[in-house]
Design a protein around this motif. Structure first.
Motif, mmCIF file in Angstrom:
data_model
loop_
_atom_site.group_PDB
_atom_site.id
_atom_site.type_symbol
_atom_site.label_atom_id
_atom_site.label_comp_id
_atom_site.label_asym_id
_atom_site.label_seq_id
_atom_site.Cartn_x
_atom_site.Cartn_y
_atom_site.Cartn_z
ATOM 1 N N GLU A 140 6.250 -9.433 -8.882
ATOM 2 C CA GLU A 140 5.219 -8.405 -8.711
ATOM 3 C C GLU A 140 5.858 -7.107 -8.211
ATOM 4 O O GLU A 140 5.506 -6.009 -8.649
ATOM 5 C CB GLU A 140 4.191 -8.933 -7.702
ATOM 6 C CG GLU A 140 2.896 -8.154 -7.632
ATOM 7 C CD GLU A 140 2.040 -8.606 -6.447
ATOM 8 O OE1 GLU A 140 1.307 -7.756 -5.913
ATOM 9 O OE2 GLU A 140 2.127 -9.796 -6.032
ATOM 10 N N PHE A 141 6.808 -7.260 -7.299
ATOM 11 C CA PHE A 141 7.552 -6.115 -6.765
ATOM 12 C C PHE A 141 8.249 -5.357 -7.893
ATOM 13 O O PHE A 141 8.072 -4.147 -8.036
ATOM 14 C CB PHE A 141 8.565 -6.610 -5.727
ATOM 15 C CG PHE A 141 9.427 -5.529 -5.136
ATOM 16 C CD1 PHE A 141 8.938 -4.693 -4.138
ATOM 17 C CD2 PHE A 141 10.744 -5.340 -5.574
ATOM 18 C CE1 PHE A 141 9.744 -3.696 -3.585
ATOM 19 C CE2 PHE A 141 11.537 -4.347 -5.029
ATOM 20 C CZ PHE A 141 11.035 -3.520 -4.031
ATOM 21 N N ILE A 142 8.994 -6.076 -8.723
ATOM 22 C CA ILE A 142 9.733 -5.415 -9.817
ATOM 23 C C ILE A 142 8.782 -4.677 -10.755
ATOM 24 O O ILE A 142 9.034 -3.538 -11.152
ATOM 25 C CB ILE A 142 10.564 -6.450 -10.617
ATOM 26 C CG1 ILE A 142 11.649 -7.063 -9.733
ATOM 27 C CG2 ILE A 142 11.197 -5.798 -11.850
ATOM 28 C CD1 ILE A 142 12.306 -8.301 -10.327
ATOM 29 N N ARG A 143 7.669 -5.344 -11.095
ATOM 30 C CA ARG A 143 6.742 -4.754 -12.074
ATOM 31 C C ARG A 143 6.127 -3.444 -11.597
ATOM 32 O O ARG A 143 5.724 -2.610 -12.414
ATOM 33 C CB ARG A 143 5.635 -5.759 -12.412
ATOM 34 C CG ARG A 143 6.162 -6.878 -13.282
ATOM 35 C CD ARG A 143 5.061 -7.773 -13.785
ATOM 36 N NE ARG A 143 5.636 -8.832 -14.619
ATOM 37 C CZ ARG A 143 5.111 -10.033 -14.760
ATOM 38 N NH1 ARG A 143 3.973 -10.346 -14.145
ATOM 39 N NH2 ARG A 143 5.696 -10.933 -15.536
ATOM 40 N N LYS A 144 6.065 -3.243 -10.299
ATOM 41 C CA LYS A 144 5.519 -1.984 -9.787
ATOM 42 C C LYS A 144 6.361 -0.778 -10.227
ATOM 43 O O LYS A 144 5.893 0.350 -10.214
ATOM 44 C CB LYS A 144 5.421 -2.022 -8.257
ATOM 45 C CG LYS A 144 4.236 -2.834 -7.741
ATOM 46 C CD LYS A 144 4.041 -2.630 -6.256
ATOM 47 C CE LYS A 144 2.930 -3.514 -5.699
ATOM 48 N NZ LYS A 144 1.594 -3.086 -6.183
ATOM 49 N N PHE A 145 7.609 -1.027 -10.619
ATOM 50 C CA PHE A 145 8.498 0.082 -10.999
ATOM 51 C C PHE A 145 8.473 0.386 -12.490
ATOM 52 O O PHE A 145 9.265 1.196 -12.971
ATOM 53 C CB PHE A 145 9.933 -0.216 -10.552
ATOM 54 C CG PHE A 145 10.076 -0.319 -9.055
ATOM 55 C CD1 PHE A 145 10.256 0.817 -8.285
ATOM 56 C CD2 PHE A 145 9.991 -1.547 -8.422
ATOM 57 C CE1 PHE A 145 10.381 0.729 -6.908
ATOM 58 C CE2 PHE A 145 10.121 -1.655 -7.041
ATOM 59 C CZ PHE A 145 10.306 -0.507 -6.279
ATOM 60 N N GLY A 188 15.488 -1.166 -15.925
ATOM 61 C CA GLY A 188 16.051 -0.885 -14.614
ATOM 62 C C GLY A 188 17.576 -1.007 -14.636
ATOM 63 O O GLY A 188 18.147 -1.606 -15.539
ATOM 64 N N TYR A 189 18.196 -0.413 -13.641
ATOM 65 C CA TYR A 189 19.648 -0.531 -13.457
ATOM 66 C C TYR A 189 19.909 -1.435 -12.260
ATOM 67 O O TYR A 189 19.057 -1.582 -11.384
ATOM 68 C CB TYR A 189 20.264 0.833 -13.175
ATOM 69 C CG TYR A 189 20.126 1.793 -14.322
ATOM 70 C CD1 TYR A 189 21.148 1.933 -15.262
ATOM 71 C CD2 TYR A 189 18.970 2.560 -14.480
ATOM 72 C CE1 TYR A 189 21.016 2.818 -16.326
ATOM 73 C CE2 TYR A 189 18.825 3.441 -15.539
ATOM 74 C CZ TYR A 189 19.857 3.562 -16.455
ATOM 75 O OH TYR A 189 19.727 4.438 -17.512
ATOM 76 N N ILE A 229 0.850 -1.207 0.000
ATOM 77 C CA ILE A 229 0.000 0.000 0.000
ATOM 78 C C ILE A 229 0.879 1.247 0.000
ATOM 79 O O ILE A 229 0.658 2.196 -0.752
ATOM 80 C CB ILE A 229 -0.919 0.049 1.259
ATOM 81 C CG1 ILE A 229 -1.844 -1.162 1.293
ATOM 82 C CG2 ILE A 229 -1.707 1.348 1.312
ATOM 83 C CD1 ILE A 229 -2.708 -1.217 2.556
ATOM 84 N N LEU A 230 1.896 1.188 0.833
ATOM 85 C CA LEU A 230 2.841 2.293 0.947
ATOM 86 C C LEU A 230 3.628 2.461 -0.357
ATOM 87 O O LEU A 230 3.816 3.580 -0.860
ATOM 88 C CB LEU A 230 3.779 1.975 2.118
ATOM 89 C CG LEU A 230 4.378 3.088 2.941
ATOM 90 C CD1 LEU A 230 3.360 4.137 3.292
ATOM 91 C CD2 LEU A 230 4.995 2.500 4.216
ATOM 92 N N MET A 231 4.052 1.323 -0.887
ATOM 93 C CA MET A 231 4.797 1.326 -2.158
ATOM 94 C C MET A 231 4.021 2.038 -3.248
ATOM 95 O O MET A 231 4.557 2.883 -3.963
ATOM 96 C CB MET A 231 4.980 -0.121 -2.641
ATOM 97 C CG MET A 231 6.271 -0.746 -2.297
ATOM 98 S SD MET A 231 6.402 -2.313 -3.189
ATOM 99 C CE MET A 231 7.091 -1.768 -4.737
ATOM 100 N N ASP A 232 2.732 1.644 -3.387
ATOM 101 C CA ASP A 232 1.909 2.199 -4.465
ATOM 102 C C ASP A 232 1.793 3.715 -4.344
ATOM 103 O O ASP A 232 1.947 4.435 -5.332
ATOM 104 C CB ASP A 232 0.513 1.566 -4.439
ATOM 105 C CG ASP A 232 0.561 0.109 -4.911
ATOM 106 O OD1 ASP A 232 1.571 -0.276 -5.527
ATOM 107 O OD2 ASP A 232 -0.400 -0.643 -4.636
ATOM 108 N N GLU A 290 13.772 -12.757 -12.740
ATOM 109 C CA GLU A 290 13.772 -11.409 -12.146
ATOM 110 C C GLU A 290 14.701 -10.459 -12.902
ATOM 111 O O GLU A 290 14.363 -9.290 -13.116
ATOM 112 C CB GLU A 290 14.145 -11.498 -10.658
ATOM 113 C CG GLU A 290 13.025 -12.124 -9.826
ATOM 114 C CD GLU A 290 13.498 -12.859 -8.573
ATOM 115 O OE1 GLU A 290 12.650 -13.503 -7.931
ATOM 116 O OE2 GLU A 290 14.711 -12.812 -8.260
ATOM 117 N N LEU A 291 15.863 -10.981 -13.316
ATOM 118 C CA LEU A 291 16.773 -10.146 -14.109
ATOM 119 C C LEU A 291 16.094 -9.729 -15.415
ATOM 120 O O LEU A 291 16.220 -8.581 -15.864
ATOM 121 C CB LEU A 291 18.078 -10.889 -14.402
ATOM 122 C CG LEU A 291 18.974 -11.170 -13.191
ATOM 123 C CD1 LEU A 291 20.223 -11.941 -13.621
ATOM 124 C CD2 LEU A 291 19.380 -9.880 -12.478
#
Ligand code: MCF
Ligand code: FE
Length: 418
Positions: A256-261, A287-288, A200-203, A278-279
């Protein structure tokens, strides 16, 4: 002649300088190295090449190297008071020691402590750094020193009951840091990690980043414990979270975490235990990856496989992390450590990549207009001398990494920094 206008012109443009060096490492697209060449610059680089004009050049001396100044894209200066306090050798023990000593370490770090940290970076030729700020204690000092700063306000917190309070505190730190934004100081955000920030905080925070064009950094897949916790909800993190944060299940799946970015400019720090999938996801969202080999060694989390990162066409940077997990903030020492630790890669070609990782790649990851010697780039340059001449120029990057600890000159926006 209108002297007012003339003076304003010099203030705006800075003084024009012409430097000549035995070796100019450009870090341009073609990775050109120029011998006995010149660079003309004011605040920006105006010309690069041979016998540029009739004006006299300042010759930097025998065996001199001129290259882009270094960029340390991930640090935690608030922890700079740490030398022998934190517990190395095991990630969870380290984390426990951070929880126990953090407040004291933060209190111990004020003016002099921040100054020593910045001075060490300056001496090693760093012109810019990415600072992860947890508390805001570092803000005042960092706005009064000469290096460029990308200031990542950190958000951390997994308990939904306090998410709102943490978010309000985060917003206040963002607002405070925004007051100091200028040419050399930019606001950004850091989402601590997939295990420590509630989705929630991430979003909410990512939404702000997208709206305000803030660059993002996040720690990702640093330890085996993180891998096991996020995959299976088991392992050393289970006890850690139950004891400290009354958390019994992981908050999010890694992909799911990565895709949020997606649609942000994000650097994933560490990634030692990231898998192929994930890579690939990091690559897809452009991403870097930030590689911190000394930190990973001291917390005994393993070694990032740079070959796999390269195979996915991910640009990587090398950074020191903070004194919380390093004995030094010197970036030449850090890339030397990388060179000696990455034993699977050929030293000559690895050395070339390592120089890129702390110049042009780091510049891109932080959204800076520097990191290479090309017309139009900011005049952020360093110069130092090698102990002897290079017979085969192919060896230059490797010899630079082996023999350099400090620089003779550092220019930021064309201005010499002492
Ligand atoms: O990158 C290293 C190791 N991994 C995670 N966090 C940190 C590192 N150095 C400092 N930290 C900070 C982090 O920003 O330590 C805290 C966070 O504020 C850990 S969570 C209690
Ligand atoms: Fe870190």
């Amino acid at each position: 002649v209108n002297f007012g206008i003339l003076f304003a012109f010099f203030l705006e443009k800075g003084i024009i300088l012409k430097l000549k060096a035995d070796y100019i490492v450009t870090m341009n697209e073609k990775n050109e190295i120029l011998l006995n060449a010149e660079v003309i610059f004011d605040k920006k680089i105006l010309k690069v090449g041979y016998n540029l004009d009739d004006s006299p050049a300042v010759y930097l001396g025998k065996n001199s190297v001129l290259m882009p100044a270094l960029i340390n894209n991930h640090t935690h200066l608030e922890f700079s008071a740490n030398t022998t306090t934190l517990n190395y050798g095991d990630f969870i023990s380290w984390l426990n020691s951070v929880l126990e000593n953090r407040e004291d370490l933060f209190l111990e770090c004020s003016g002099k402590c921040f100054k020593n940290a910045v001075d060490e970076m300056k001496k090693s030729g760093i012109c810019a750094f990415g600072e992860i700020s947890s508390s805001g204690n570092d803000l005042k000092y960092l706005t009064k020193q000469p290096l460029k700063v990308i200031y990542f306000n950190e958000i951390i917190g997994s308990n939904p009951a306090v998410v709102d309070m943490l978010y309000q505190d985060f917003l206040a730190r963002i607002e405070e840091s925004k007051k100091y934004e200028n040419e050399k100081f930019k606001v950004a955000i850091s989402i601590h990690s997939p295990y420590s920030v509630h989705p929630i905080l991430m979003d909410k925070v990512i939404e702000i980043a997208k709206k305000e064009n803030y660059i993002i950094q996040t720690h990702f897949m640093e330890s085996k414990a993180e891998r096991k916790w996020l995959d299976e909800g088991k392992g050393e993190f289970k006890l850690f979270f139950e004891q400290n944060f009354k958390l019994s299940k992981p908050l999010i799946k890694p992909v799911e975490f990565i895709r949020k970015f997606k649609d942000t400019k994000t650097t994933f720090v560490h990634c030692v235990h990231a898998n192929e999938k994930e890579l690939e996801e990091i690559s897809k969202i452009n991403g870097y990856i930030s590689h911190c080999p000394v930190s990973n060694r001291l917390l005994n989390t393993g070694l990032l496989n740079l070959e796999k990162v390269k195979n996915k066409y991910i640009d990587y940077t090398v950074a020191t992390d903070g004194k919380s997990s390093n004995y030094s903030l010197n970036l030449f020492k850090e890339i030397r450590a990388a060179l000696l630790m990455q034993t699977e890669l050929h030293p000559k070609y690895l050395a070339k990549d390592l120089l890129k990782s702390v110049t042009i790649n780091a510049a891109k990851s932080l959204g800076l207009n520097n990191g290479s010697i090309e017309t139009g780039k900011d005049a952020d340059l360093i110069s130092f001398k090698l102990p002897d001449k290079i017979k085969d120029i192919e060896n230059l990057p490797l010899q630079i990494i082996l023999h350099t600890n400090e620089v003779n000159y550092l220019y930021i926006n064309g201005e010499e920094i002492n």
